[in-house]
Design a protein around this motif. Structure first.
Motif, PDB file in Angstrom:
ATOM      1  N   VAL A   1       0.983  -2.107  -0.558  1.00 51.44           N
ATOM      2  CA  VAL A   1       0.323  -1.530   0.610  1.00 51.44           C
ATOM      3  C   VAL A   1       1.192  -1.799   1.826  1.00 51.44           C
ATOM      4  O   VAL A   1       1.949  -2.765   1.859  1.00 51.44           O
ATOM      5  CB  VAL A   1      -1.095  -2.116   0.816  1.00 51.44           C
ATOM      6  N   LYS A   2       1.069  -0.939   2.828  1.00 49.34           N
ATOM      7  CA  LYS A   2       1.781  -1.158   4.083  1.00 49.34           C
ATOM      8  C   LYS A   2       1.041  -2.232   4.879  1.00 49.34           C
ATOM      9  O   LYS A   2      -0.182  -2.202   4.986  1.00 49.34           O
ATOM     10  CB  LYS A   2       1.823   0.121   4.902  1.00 49.34           C
ATOM     11  N   THR A   3       1.774  -3.155   5.430  1.00 53.22           N
ATOM     12  CA  THR A   3       1.175  -4.212   6.229  1.00 53.22           C
ATOM     13  C   THR A   3       0.447  -3.633   7.437  1.00 53.22           C
ATOM     14  O   THR A   3      -0.637  -4.095   7.788  1.00 53.22           O
ATOM     15  CB  THR A   3       2.251  -5.229   6.661  1.00 53.22           C
ATOM     16  N   ASP A   4       0.999  -2.600   8.055  1.00 52.17           N
ATOM     17  CA  ASP A   4       0.341  -1.969   9.208  1.00 52.17           C
ATOM     18  C   ASP A   4      -1.008  -1.371   8.811  1.00 52.17           C
ATOM     19  O   ASP A   4      -1.979  -1.461   9.560  1.00 52.17           O
ATOM     20  CB  ASP A   4       1.230  -0.889   9.820  1.00 52.17           C
ATOM     21  N   ASP A   5      -1.072  -0.739   7.613  1.00 55.10           N
ATOM     22  CA  ASP A   5      -2.341  -0.173   7.138  1.00 55.10           C
ATOM     23  C   ASP A   5      -3.354  -1.281   6.862  1.00 55.10           C
ATOM     24  O   ASP A   5      -4.537  -1.146   7.177  1.00 55.10           O
ATOM     25  CB  ASP A   5      -2.121   0.652   5.866  1.00 55.10           C
ATOM     26  N   LEU A   6      -2.893  -2.371   6.272  1.00 52.34           N
ATOM     27  CA  LEU A   6      -3.772  -3.504   5.997  1.00 52.34           C
ATOM     28  C   LEU A   6      -4.308  -4.077   7.308  1.00 52.34           C
ATOM     29  O   LEU A   6      -5.504  -4.380   7.422  1.00 52.34           O
ATOM     30  CB  LEU A   6      -3.025  -4.571   5.200  1.00 52.34           C
ATOM     31  N   MET A   7      -3.458  -4.215   8.301  1.00 53.06           N
ATOM     32  CA  MET A   7      -3.881  -4.723   9.604  1.00 53.06           C
ATOM     33  C   MET A   7      -4.934  -3.809  10.228  1.00 53.06           C
ATOM     34  O   MET A   7      -5.912  -4.286  10.816  1.00 53.06           O
ATOM     35  CB  MET A   7      -2.684  -4.863  10.540  1.00 53.06           C
TER      36      MET A   7
ATOM     37  N   ALA B   1       5.797 -10.264   9.412  1.00 54.63           N
ATOM     38  CA  ALA B   1       5.295  -9.909   8.084  1.00 54.63           C
ATOM     39  C   ALA B   1       6.159  -8.788   7.512  1.00 54.63           C
ATOM     40  O   ALA B   1       6.686  -7.960   8.261  1.00 54.63           O
ATOM     41  CB  ALA B   1       3.845  -9.457   8.182  1.00 54.63           C
ATOM     42  N   PRO B   2       6.312  -8.748   6.188  1.00 51.56           N
ATOM     43  CA  PRO B   2       7.094  -7.674   5.590  1.00 51.56           C
ATOM     44  C   PRO B   2       6.399  -6.323   5.789  1.00 51.56           C
ATOM     45  O   PRO B   2       5.181  -6.269   5.990  1.00 51.56           O
ATOM     46  CB  PRO B   2       7.136  -8.052   4.103  1.00 51.56           C
ATOM     47  N   ALA B   3       7.154  -5.244   5.724  1.00 54.85           N
ATOM     48  CA  ALA B   3       6.592  -3.904   5.913  1.00 54.85           C
ATOM     49  C   ALA B   3       5.631  -3.537   4.789  1.00 54.85           C
ATOM     50  O   ALA B   3       4.632  -2.862   5.013  1.00 54.85           O
ATOM     51  CB  ALA B   3       7.709  -2.873   6.012  1.00 54.85           C
ATOM     52  N   PHE B   4       5.924  -3.981   3.565  1.00 52.50           N
ATOM     53  CA  PHE B   4       5.085  -3.705   2.407  1.00 52.50           C
ATOM     54  C   PHE B   4       4.760  -5.012   1.707  1.00 52.50           C
ATOM     55  O   PHE B   4       5.570  -5.936   1.696  1.00 52.50           O
ATOM     56  CB  PHE B   4       5.791  -2.775   1.413  1.00 52.50           C
TER      57      PHE B   4
ATOM     58  N   ASN C   1       2.707  -6.596  -2.019  1.00 52.28           N
ATOM     59  CA  ASN C   1       1.968  -6.280  -3.236  1.00 52.28           C
ATOM     60  C   ASN C   1       0.531  -6.779  -3.050  1.00 52.28           C
ATOM     61  O   ASN C   1       0.195  -7.394  -2.043  1.00 52.28           O
ATOM     62  CB  ASN C   1       2.655  -6.855  -4.486  1.00 52.28           C
ATOM     63  N   ILE C   2      -0.313  -6.492  -4.020  1.00 52.13           N
ATOM     64  CA  ILE C   2      -1.738  -6.806  -3.876  1.00 52.13           C
ATOM     65  C   ILE C   2      -1.966  -8.298  -3.669  1.00 52.13           C
ATOM     66  O   ILE C   2      -2.737  -8.701  -2.794  1.00 52.13           O
ATOM     67  CB  ILE C   2      -2.527  -6.308  -5.108  1.00 52.13           C
ATOM     68  N   GLN C   3      -1.302  -9.135  -4.444  1.00 48.87           N
ATOM     69  CA  GLN C   3      -1.494 -10.573  -4.323  1.00 48.87           C
ATOM     70  C   GLN C   3      -1.026 -11.086  -2.961  1.00 48.87           C
ATOM     71  O   GLN C   3      -1.695 -11.917  -2.337  1.00 48.87           O
ATOM     72  CB  GLN C   3      -0.760 -11.315  -5.449  1.00 48.87           C
ATOM     73  N   GLN C   4       0.106 -10.587  -2.483  1.00 49.79           N
ATOM     74  CA  GLN C   4       0.603 -10.987  -1.165  1.00 49.79           C
ATOM     75  C   GLN C   4      -0.357 -10.526  -0.070  1.00 49.79           C
ATOM     76  O   GLN C   4      -0.640 -11.267   0.870  1.00 49.79           O
ATOM     77  CB  GLN C   4       1.989 -10.394  -0.915  1.00 49.79           C
ATOM     78  N   ALA C   5      -0.845  -9.285  -0.188  1.00 46.61           N
ATOM     79  CA  ALA C   5      -1.771  -8.743   0.811  1.00 46.61           C
ATOM     80  C   ALA C   5      -3.058  -9.559   0.849  1.00 46.61           C
ATOM     81  O   ALA C   5      -3.587  -9.835   1.928  1.00 46.61           O
ATOM     82  CB  ALA C   5      -2.067  -7.276   0.506  1.00 46.61           C
ATOM     83  N   ALA C   6      -3.549  -9.944  -0.312  1.00 44.65           N
ATOM     84  CA  ALA C   6      -4.775 -10.751  -0.371  1.00 44.65           C
ATOM     85  C   ALA C   6      -4.558 -12.110   0.282  1.00 44.65           C
ATOM     86  O   ALA C   6      -5.375 -12.553   1.098  1.00 44.65           O
ATOM     87  CB  ALA C   6      -5.212 -10.912  -1.822  1.00 44.65           C
ATOM     88  N   ARG C   7      -3.466 -12.762  -0.047  1.00 42.33           N
ATOM     89  CA  ARG C   7      -3.168 -14.086   0.514  1.00 42.33           C
ATOM     90  C   ARG C   7      -2.962 -13.981   2.026  1.00 42.33           C
ATOM     91  O   ARG C   7      -3.485 -14.783   2.793  1.00 42.33           O
ATOM     92  CB  ARG C   7      -1.933 -14.662  -0.179  1.00 42.33           C
TER      93      ARG C   7
END
Length: 79
Positions: free
Chosen positions: A52-58, A12-15, A17-23
């Motif tokens: 958002v950071k992917t690590d934070d989302l995880m 997964a990318p490091a960052f 956007n909102i739409q990518q994070a939601a999907r």
């Protein structure tokens, strides 16, 4: 000649956007924005995009309890 399947999915990318994070997380854009507003998820501006950071989302996703539907609730809706 046979081809073999890839060993693993691309990272997964490091960052995101909102739409990518939601999907990527299987949640809605509104949920991601709610987590940001509540302080559960840090967000940054990158030009005109919010990321958002992917690590934070995880970390937020792994901290979320799983809600299971009660048997009576599912039957009441079906009735």
């Amino acid at each position: 000649m046979t081809q073999s399947a890839p060993a693993s999915a691309p990272p997964a990318p490091a960052f995101q956007n909102i739409q990518q994070a939601a999907r990527w997380s299987g949640r809605s854009d509104e949920t991601i924005y709610r987590w940001i507003a509540a302080g559960k998820l840090a967000a940054f501006k990158a030009g005109r995009s919010t990321v958002v950071k992917t690590d934070d989302l995880m970390a937020v996703l792994t901290a979320q309890p799983v809600r299971l539907a009660r048997k009576g609730a599912a039957q009441a809706v079906a009735a």
